[in-house]
Design an enzyme around this catalytic site. Structure first.
Site, mmCIF file in Angstrom:
data_model
loop_
_atom_site.group_PDB
_atom_site.id
_atom_site.type_symbol
_atom_site.label_atom_id
_atom_site.label_comp_id
_atom_site.label_asym_id
_atom_site.label_seq_id
_atom_site.Cartn_x
_atom_site.Cartn_y
_atom_site.Cartn_z
ATOM 1 N N ASP A 177 5.051 0.699 11.941
ATOM 2 C CA ASP A 177 3.862 -0.019 11.447
ATOM 3 C C ASP A 177 3.811 -1.474 11.894
ATOM 4 O OD1 ASP A 177 3.709 1.689 8.213
ATOM 5 O OD2 ASP A 177 3.254 2.328 10.257
ATOM 6 N N ARG A 211 -0.492 14.151 12.812
ATOM 7 C CA ARG A 211 -0.058 14.049 11.416
ATOM 8 C C ARG A 211 0.081 15.431 10.748
ATOM 9 N NH1 ARG A 211 -1.253 8.722 9.885
ATOM 10 N NH2 ARG A 211 0.436 8.915 8.363
ATOM 11 N N CYS A 246 -5.247 11.737 12.471
ATOM 12 C CA CYS A 246 -5.942 10.466 12.345
ATOM 13 C C CYS A 246 -5.830 9.787 13.702
ATOM 14 C CB CYS A 246 -5.322 9.627 11.238
ATOM 15 S SG CYS A 246 -3.665 9.090 11.652
ATOM 16 N N LYS A 257 0.851 -1.210 0.000
ATOM 17 C CA LYS A 257 0.000 0.000 0.000
ATOM 18 C C LYS A 257 0.877 1.246 0.000
ATOM 19 C CE LYS A 257 -1.573 1.373 4.115
ATOM 20 N NZ LYS A 257 -1.223 2.751 4.544
ATOM 21 N N ASN A 258 1.934 1.227 0.839
ATOM 22 C CA ASN A 258 2.718 2.453 1.023
ATOM 23 C C ASN A 258 3.720 2.699 -0.089
ATOM 24 O OD1 ASN A 258 1.197 2.828 3.268
ATOM 25 N ND2 ASN A 258 2.814 2.316 4.738
ATOM 26 N N ARG A 273 -8.082 -1.124 5.262
ATOM 27 C CA ARG A 273 -7.342 -0.008 4.646
ATOM 28 C C ARG A 273 -5.971 -0.474 4.173
ATOM 29 N NH1 ARG A 273 -7.081 5.250 8.153
ATOM 30 N NH2 ARG A 273 -5.722 5.706 6.388
HETATM 31 C C1 EPZ Z 1 4.188 6.981 6.135
HETATM 32 O O1 EPZ Z 1 3.367 7.975 6.723
HETATM 33 C C2 EPZ Z 1 3.328 5.724 6.068
HETATM 34 N N1 EPZ Z 1 2.157 5.964 5.232
HETATM 35 C C3 EPZ Z 1 2.883 5.327 7.476
HETATM 36 O O2 EPZ Z 1 2.151 4.107 7.369
HETATM 37 C C4 EPZ Z 1 4.131 5.076 8.318
HETATM 38 O O3 EPZ Z 1 3.742 4.772 9.642
HETATM 39 C C5 EPZ Z 1 5.018 6.340 8.314
HETATM 40 O O4 EPZ Z 1 5.335 6.704 6.952
HETATM 41 C C6 EPZ Z 1 6.324 6.119 9.068
HETATM 42 O O5 EPZ Z 1 7.014 5.045 8.490
HETATM 43 C C7 EPZ Z 1 2.279 5.925 3.889
HETATM 44 O O6 EPZ Z 1 3.360 5.737 3.354
HETATM 45 C C8 EPZ Z 1 1.031 6.113 3.100
HETATM 46 P P1 EPZ Z 1 6.080 10.474 8.291
HETATM 47 P P2 EPZ Z 1 3.869 9.525 6.758
HETATM 48 O O7 EPZ Z 1 5.871 11.721 7.529
HETATM 49 O O8 EPZ Z 1 4.565 9.845 5.494
HETATM 50 C C9 EPZ Z 1 5.717 13.572 11.844
HETATM 51 C C10 EPZ Z 1 0.440 2.579 7.812
HETATM 52 O O9 EPZ Z 1 0.071 2.023 8.868
HETATM 53 N N2 EPZ Z 1 5.585 14.573 10.771
HETATM 54 O O10 EPZ Z 1 7.390 9.744 8.151
HETATM 55 O O11 EPZ Z 1 2.744 10.359 7.183
HETATM 56 C C11 EPZ Z 1 4.504 12.666 11.909
HETATM 57 O O12 EPZ Z 1 3.469 13.268 12.659
HETATM 58 C C12 EPZ Z 1 0.782 4.048 7.819
HETATM 59 O O13 EPZ Z 1 0.583 2.005 6.706
HETATM 60 C C13 EPZ Z 1 5.631 15.914 11.108
HETATM 61 O O14 EPZ Z 1 5.770 16.266 12.274
HETATM 62 O O15 EPZ Z 1 4.931 9.434 7.954
HETATM 63 C C14 EPZ Z 1 5.054 11.451 12.571
HETATM 64 O O16 EPZ Z 1 5.109 11.666 13.966
HETATM 65 C C15 EPZ Z 1 0.558 4.694 9.176
HETATM 66 N N3 EPZ Z 1 5.498 16.835 10.117
HETATM 67 C C16 EPZ Z 1 6.477 11.358 12.005
HETATM 68 O O17 EPZ Z 1 6.789 12.671 11.529
HETATM 69 C C17 EPZ Z 1 5.344 16.480 8.804
HETATM 70 O O18 EPZ Z 1 5.248 17.378 7.939
HETATM 71 C C18 EPZ Z 1 6.631 10.369 10.861
HETATM 72 O O19 EPZ Z 1 5.753 10.766 9.828
HETATM 73 C C19 EPZ Z 1 5.289 15.112 8.486
HETATM 74 C C20 EPZ Z 1 5.425 14.165 9.475
#
Ligand code: EPZ
Length: 419
Positions: free
Chosen positions: A305, A121, A116, A22-23, A397
């Site tokens: 994850d 997020r 979420c 998915k990711n 999902r």
């Molecule tokens: C991706 O989400 C994945 N989703 C998530 O998978 C996964 O948990 C995550 O990466 C970490 O590996 C997809 O790829 C669709 P991040 P993403 O930006 O890109 C903070 C699943 O279960 N952050 O690396 O949103 C954020 O709040 C899902 O398949 C900011 O603060 O993850 C989090 O605490 C869940 N500001 C951390 O960074 C930003 O602008 C990691 O988020 C962006 C993120």
């Protein structure tokens, strides 16, 4: 509302081909609008997140057709740079559209995706990265208006290696004349897959999988046929399910090279894992040992994850395990229901202490997020009696009919529709 009815106590024993990721598929779907030509994605999992991303592409003017696992995206009718309100909230991954829309239209309006179940997020890193490419951004009552008419290639430095923000900047820069370098980039395998997809389209990107990614802008990209990589989290989830049921399984279509941290933790718990090209064989002990500590980290650290699934199996291990969730601020929602089933989990902020118990009792529990729901299903496989996991739509999902996967491995899992 869909639910899983699980009868516990059966060892998982058998083999299964893991779905594609998915990711990986979601950012690749977003990237498909970077050309005017058709893209065919083969082996796409049938997930609600994939369908929702397809709806977003349709509202932007694309034609999207799903035939079995084959997803065709025809962006010829792409006509809007405005992300539909509400869809952003329905699908967090809609934020991936920001970079490609800017690359095509040099402007974009999106609404804040909002938080979420697992955290707020925010998207500050996405926006800060675009500003470093000279995109001007205004927040007009929750609508983000981006003006990219003066976008410039250059250096983008992330304060934190965000997966989505890294992918967004890669896509924003791919048609930008000149060289853009991302520093402190996320290193997840799905980012390497996005690089491979974009380079197949004619892009010139190097460094994905490391903390420095270089994008040399090209004039145009062309449509391609591509198969997204296999899903390491689904593979890990099935391995955890086998581990906690003293199982013996063989999984194919497994990105073995991307699962070092997951396999190391399962081996620490006493599992024997044989690795081959794209398959693994896992043999579980009669009872798992605790892991001393599990810290979730950006790749190549232990993936957040998989945290919930590992907590679930630690509830039945000998001794005490410790989990620290460093990535998301609210990703222990599954602990409450696990304790209701008889687990002994103590939470303190981002730390969970899991004292192993002899057994869990099946009962009605509720999925509150995607991976937490999968964790509750895993617990149900090992619990005495029947477990009903409500709100299985969360699980849908990210898992393409998880009940079929578990049943084909010997589990007793039925999808039921609750009134
Ligand atoms: C991706 O989400 C994945 N989703 C998530 O998978 C996964 O948990 C995550 O990466 C970490 O590996 C997809 O790829 C669709 P991040 P993403 O930006 O890109 C903070 C699943 O279960 N952050 O690396 O949103 C954020 O709040 C899902 O398949 C900011 O603060 O993850 C989090 O605490 C869940 N500001 C951390 O960074 C930003 O602008 C990691 O988020 C962006 C993120």
């Amino acid at each position: 509302m869909d639910a899983f009815l699980i009868r516990g106590g059966r060892r998982l024993d058998g083999e299964y081909r893991v779905q594609n990721a998915k990711n990986a598929a979601l950012p690749i779907m977003a990237a498909s609008i970077l050309t005017e030509e058709k893209t065919l994605l083969k082996g796409c999992p049938a997930l609600s997140d994939i369908r929702n991303m397809g709806e977003i592409l349709k509202t932007l003017g694309c034609r999207v057709h799903m035939d079995g696992g084959d997803l065709t995206i025809d962006p010829q009718g792409l006509s809007s740079y405005e992300m539909p309100d509400g869809l952003a909230k329905k699908l967090r991954s809609s934020i991936f559209m920001l970079g490609p829309i800017l690359a095509r239209f040099h402007k974009a309006t999106v609404t804040f995706p909002g938080g979420c179940e697992i955290g707020l997020r925010p998207i500050d890193l996405h926006l800060k990265g675009l500003k470093q490419l000279n995109v001007s951004i205004r927040n007009e009552g929750g609508v983000i208006c981006c003006d990219g008419h003066h976008m410039q290639p250059g250096n983008v430095h992330f304060d934190y290696p965000s997966v989505g923000a890294t992918e967004n900047i890669m896509m924003a820069a791919v048609l930008l004349k000149g060289v853009t370098t991302i520093h402190n980039a996320a290193r997840e395998p799905e980012i390497v897959d996005l690089q491979n997809f974009l380079n197949r389209m004619g892009a010139k990107i190097a460094g994905a999988g490391t903390d420095t990614i270089q994008i040399q802008g090209v004039y145009r990209l062309h449509g391609v046929e591509y198969t997204p990589m296999a899903d390491r989290i689904v593979a890990g989830t099935l391995m955890a399910a086998a581990a906690v049921t003293s199982g013996h399984i063989r999984l194919t279509n497994v990105p073995v090279q991307d699962m070092v941290a997951i396999m190391a933790k399962l081996e620490e718990m006493g599992c024997l894992i044989t690795r081959k090209q794209e398959e693994i064989i896992l043999r579980a002990p009669d009872r798992l040992r605790a892991f001393s500590q599990l810290q979730t980290q950006p790749h190549p650290g232990f993936p957040t994850d998989m945290q919930a699934q590992m907590m679930a199996i630690a509830t039945l291990a000998k001794e005490t395990s410790v989990v620290v969730e460093n990535v998301f601020e609210n990703r222990f929602a599954h602990a409450g229901d696990l304790n209701r089933m008889g687990a002994r989990i103590i939470l303190n902020g981002r730390t969970a202490v899991i004292h192993g118990v002899e057994g869990l009792n099946g009962l009605s529990v509720t999925a509150r997020d995607l991976r937490g729901g999968a964790a509750l299903a895993i617990a149900g496989l090992a619990a005495r009696g029947e477990t009903l996991v409500e709100k299985a739509e969360y699980i849908d999902r990210g898992y393409d009919r998880l009940e079929d996967a578990l049943c084909s491995l010997g589990g007793d899992v039925r999808r039921i529709i609750l009134p």
